[in-house]
Design a protein around this motif. Structure first.
Motif, PDB file in Angstrom:
ATOM      1  N   PHE A  32     -52.746 -26.004  94.930  1.00 26.53           N
ATOM      2  CA  PHE A  32     -53.732 -26.836  94.238  1.00 26.53           C
ATOM      3  C   PHE A  32     -53.154 -28.202  93.882  1.00 26.53           C
ATOM      4  CE2 PHE A  32     -55.686 -28.332  90.252  1.00 26.53           C
ATOM      5  CZ  PHE A  32     -56.984 -28.533  90.717  1.00 26.53           C
ATOM      6  N   ASP A  33     -51.953 -28.216  93.314  1.00 27.71           N
ATOM      7  CA  ASP A  33     -51.330 -29.485  92.924  1.00 27.71           C
ATOM      8  C   ASP A  33     -50.077 -29.802  93.742  1.00 27.71           C
ATOM      9  OD1 ASP A  33     -49.678 -27.571  91.842  1.00 27.71           O
ATOM     10  OD2 ASP A  33     -49.808 -28.309  89.786  1.00 27.71           O
ATOM     11  N   ASN A  34     -49.812 -28.998  94.788  1.00 29.36           N
ATOM     12  CA  ASN A  34     -48.647 -29.190  95.663  1.00 29.36           C
ATOM     13  C   ASN A  34     -47.346 -29.277  94.873  1.00 29.36           C
ATOM     14  OD1 ASN A  34     -50.016 -29.234  98.189  1.00 29.36           O
ATOM     15  ND2 ASN A  34     -50.775 -31.263  97.645  1.00 29.36           N
ATOM     16  N   ARG A  35     -47.186 -28.398  93.915  1.00 29.35           N
ATOM     17  CA  ARG A  35     -45.987 -28.402  93.072  1.00 29.35           C
ATOM     18  C   ARG A  35     -45.119 -27.181  93.389  1.00 29.35           C
ATOM     19  NH1 ARG A  35     -45.442 -33.106  90.638  1.00 29.35           N
ATOM     20  NH2 ARG A  35     -44.042 -32.236  89.130  1.00 29.35           N
ATOM     21  N   THR A  36     -43.817 -27.406  93.355  1.00 35.51           N
ATOM     22  CA  THR A  36     -42.869 -26.296  93.421  1.00 35.51           C
ATOM     23  C   THR A  36     -42.204 -26.172  92.060  1.00 35.51           C
ATOM     24  OG1 THR A  36     -41.092 -27.717  94.214  1.00 35.51           O
ATOM     25  CG2 THR A  36     -42.402 -26.585  95.874  1.00 35.51           C
ATOM     26  N   ARG A  37     -41.985 -24.957  91.657  1.00 31.34           N
ATOM     27  CA  ARG A  37     -41.327 -24.682  90.379  1.00 31.34           C
ATOM     28  C   ARG A  37     -40.202 -23.685  90.626  1.00 31.34           C
ATOM     29  NH1 ARG A  37     -46.654 -25.640  89.969  1.00 31.34           N
ATOM     30  NH2 ARG A  37     -47.359 -26.935  88.246  1.00 31.34           N
ATOM     31  N   VAL A  38     -39.049 -23.972  90.046  1.00 32.89           N
ATOM     32  CA  VAL A  38     -37.879 -23.109  90.190  1.00 32.89           C
ATOM     33  C   VAL A  38     -37.346 -22.803  88.799  1.00 32.89           C
ATOM     34  CG1 VAL A  38     -35.529 -22.944  91.085  1.00 32.89           C
ATOM     35  CG2 VAL A  38     -37.284 -24.100  92.428  1.00 32.89           C
ATOM     36  N   ASN A  39     -37.004 -21.555  88.575  1.00 31.74           N
ATOM     37  CA  ASN A  39     -36.430 -21.116  87.305  1.00 31.74           C
ATOM     38  C   ASN A  39     -35.213 -20.260  87.617  1.00 31.74           C
ATOM     39  OD1 ASN A  39     -36.257 -18.709  85.255  1.00 31.74           O
ATOM     40  ND2 ASN A  39     -37.105 -20.426  84.140  1.00 31.74           N
ATOM     41  N   LEU A  40     -34.073 -20.601  87.039  1.00 36.94           N
ATOM     42  CA  LEU A  40     -32.845 -19.814  87.161  1.00 36.94           C
ATOM     43  C   LEU A  40     -32.376 -19.438  85.766  1.00 36.94           C
ATOM     44  CD1 LEU A  40     -30.898 -22.044  89.703  1.00 36.94           C
ATOM     45  CD2 LEU A  40     -32.090 -19.925  90.195  1.00 36.94           C
ATOM     46  N   ARG A  41     -32.018 -18.168  85.588  1.00 32.22           N
ATOM     47  CA  ARG A  41     -31.535 -17.724  84.278  1.00 32.22           C
ATOM     48  C   ARG A  41     -30.319 -16.832  84.466  1.00 32.22           C
ATOM     49  NH1 ARG A  41     -34.700 -13.545  80.575  1.00 32.22           N
ATOM     50  NH2 ARG A  41     -33.782 -12.192  82.120  1.00 32.22           N
ATOM     51  N   GLY A  42     -29.244 -17.203  83.812  1.00 35.58           N
ATOM     52  CA  GLY A  42     -28.044 -16.376  83.784  1.00 35.58           C
ATOM     53  C   GLY A  42     -27.908 -15.762  82.401  1.00 35.58           C
ATOM     54  N   SER A  43     -27.540 -14.501  82.360  1.00 41.97           N
ATOM     55  CA  SER A  43     -27.347 -13.848  81.058  1.00 41.97           C
ATOM     56  C   SER A  43     -26.043 -13.059  81.072  1.00 41.97           C
ATOM     57  CB  SER A  43     -28.532 -12.932  80.727  1.00 41.97           C
ATOM     58  OG  SER A  43     -28.613 -11.875  81.648  1.00 41.97           O
ATOM     59  N   TRP A  44     -25.379 -13.097  79.918  1.00 48.07           N
ATOM     60  CA  TRP A  44     -24.121 -12.387  79.744  1.00 48.07           C
ATOM     61  C   TRP A  44     -24.162 -11.687  78.396  1.00 48.07           C
ATOM     62  CZ3 TRP A  44     -19.352 -15.001  77.399  1.00 48.07           C
ATOM     63  CH2 TRP A  44     -18.298 -14.105  77.326  1.00 48.07           C
ATOM     64  N   GLU A  45     -24.009 -10.379  78.406  1.00 54.80           N
ATOM     65  CA  GLU A  45     -23.929  -9.605  77.171  1.00 54.80           C
ATOM     66  C   GLU A  45     -22.445  -9.449  76.829  1.00 54.80           C
ATOM     67  OE1 GLU A  45     -25.647  -5.475  75.219  1.00 54.80           O
ATOM     68  OE2 GLU A  45     -25.453  -5.625  77.387  1.00 54.80           O
ATOM     69  N   PHE A  46     -21.939 -10.320  75.942  1.00 56.91           N
ATOM     70  CA  PHE A  46     -20.503 -10.344  75.653  1.00 56.91           C
ATOM     71  C   PHE A  46     -20.091  -9.314  74.612  1.00 56.91           C
ATOM     72  CE2 PHE A  46     -22.638 -13.624  73.249  1.00 56.91           C
ATOM     73  CZ  PHE A  46     -22.152 -13.477  71.958  1.00 56.91           C
ATOM     74  N   LEU A  47     -21.019  -8.866  73.785  1.00 55.47           N
ATOM     75  CA  LEU A  47     -20.843  -7.767  72.840  1.00 55.47           C
ATOM     76  C   LEU A  47     -22.141  -6.967  72.850  1.00 55.47           C
ATOM     77  CD1 LEU A  47     -19.210  -9.612  69.801  1.00 55.47           C
ATOM     78  CD2 LEU A  47     -18.084  -7.991  71.335  1.00 55.47           C
ATOM     79  N   PRO A  48     -22.153  -5.735  72.361  1.00 54.06           N
ATOM     80  CA  PRO A  48     -23.413  -4.990  72.339  1.00 54.06           C
ATOM     81  C   PRO A  48     -24.518  -5.769  71.609  1.00 54.06           C
ATOM     82  CG  PRO A  48     -21.596  -3.530  71.853  1.00 54.06           C
ATOM     83  CD  PRO A  48     -21.030  -4.922  71.892  1.00 54.06           C
ATOM     84  N   LEU A  49     -25.628  -5.981  72.300  1.00 54.87           N
ATOM     85  CA  LEU A  49     -26.808  -6.689  71.799  1.00 54.87           C
ATOM     86  C   LEU A  49     -26.541  -8.141  71.408  1.00 54.87           C
ATOM     87  CD1 LEU A  49     -28.436  -3.801  69.744  1.00 54.87           C
ATOM     88  CD2 LEU A  49     -28.955  -4.526  72.074  1.00 54.87           C
ATOM     89  N   SER A  50     -25.487  -8.754  71.953  1.00 54.08           N
ATOM     90  CA  SER A  50     -25.178 -10.170  71.757  1.00 54.08           C
ATOM     91  C   SER A  50     -25.133 -10.834  73.135  1.00 54.08           C
ATOM     92  CB  SER A  50     -23.842 -10.343  71.047  1.00 54.08           C
ATOM     93  OG  SER A  50     -23.891  -9.761  69.761  1.00 54.08           O
ATOM     94  N   PHE A  51     -25.939 -11.888  73.324  1.00 58.53           N
ATOM     95  CA  PHE A  51     -26.134 -12.469  74.641  1.00 58.53           C
ATOM     96  C   PHE A  51     -25.926 -13.982  74.646  1.00 58.53           C
ATOM     97  CE2 PHE A  51     -28.683  -8.650  74.601  1.00 58.53           C
ATOM     98  CZ  PHE A  51     -28.491  -8.112  75.857  1.00 58.53           C
ATOM     99  N   LEU A  52     -25.492 -14.475  75.792  1.00 53.68           N
ATOM    100  CA  LEU A  52     -25.491 -15.892  76.098  1.00 53.68           C
ATOM    101  C   LEU A  52     -26.419 -16.075  77.295  1.00 53.68           C
ATOM    102  CD1 LEU A  52     -24.451 -18.818  75.868  1.00 53.68           C
ATOM    103  CD2 LEU A  52     -22.618 -18.154  77.441  1.00 53.68           C
TER     104      LEU A  52
END
Length: 83
Positions: A32-52
């Motif tokens: 419709f609008d000739n747009r491309t969208r890109v999403n990248l997500r990195g996640s690291w659980e460095f302690l239990p239930l603690s994330f970056l």
């Protein structure tokens, strides 16, 4: 009134080094609008239930590469202190 076909294409990929380190990507094209969208997500659980989280988003006109492009980078840190 004009009849128009609109197509939305998307693809996603999730890679995991181990259960605590993951990379997720998502690509989308909207005719419709000739747009491309890109999403990248990195996640690291460095302690239990603690994330970056590190997130990158990009939005650009697919047909006109000289048009304005929107890029964003976001970082989020969550830390759970257990007593």
């Amino acid at each position: 009134r004009e009849d128009r076909d609109i197509h939305l294409y998307s693809a996603g990929l999730r890679l995991a080094v181990n259960p605590r380190i993951q990379l997720t990507s998502f690509y989308q094209y909207n005719s419709f609008d000739n747009r491309t969208r890109v999403n990248l997500r990195g996640s690291w659980e460095f302690l239990p239930l603690s994330f970056l989280y590190l997130v990158y988003n990009s939005n650009q006109n697919a047909l006109d590469r000289t048009s304005k492009r929107s890029d964003q980078a976001i970082a989020k840190l969550t830390y759970l202190k257990q007593f």
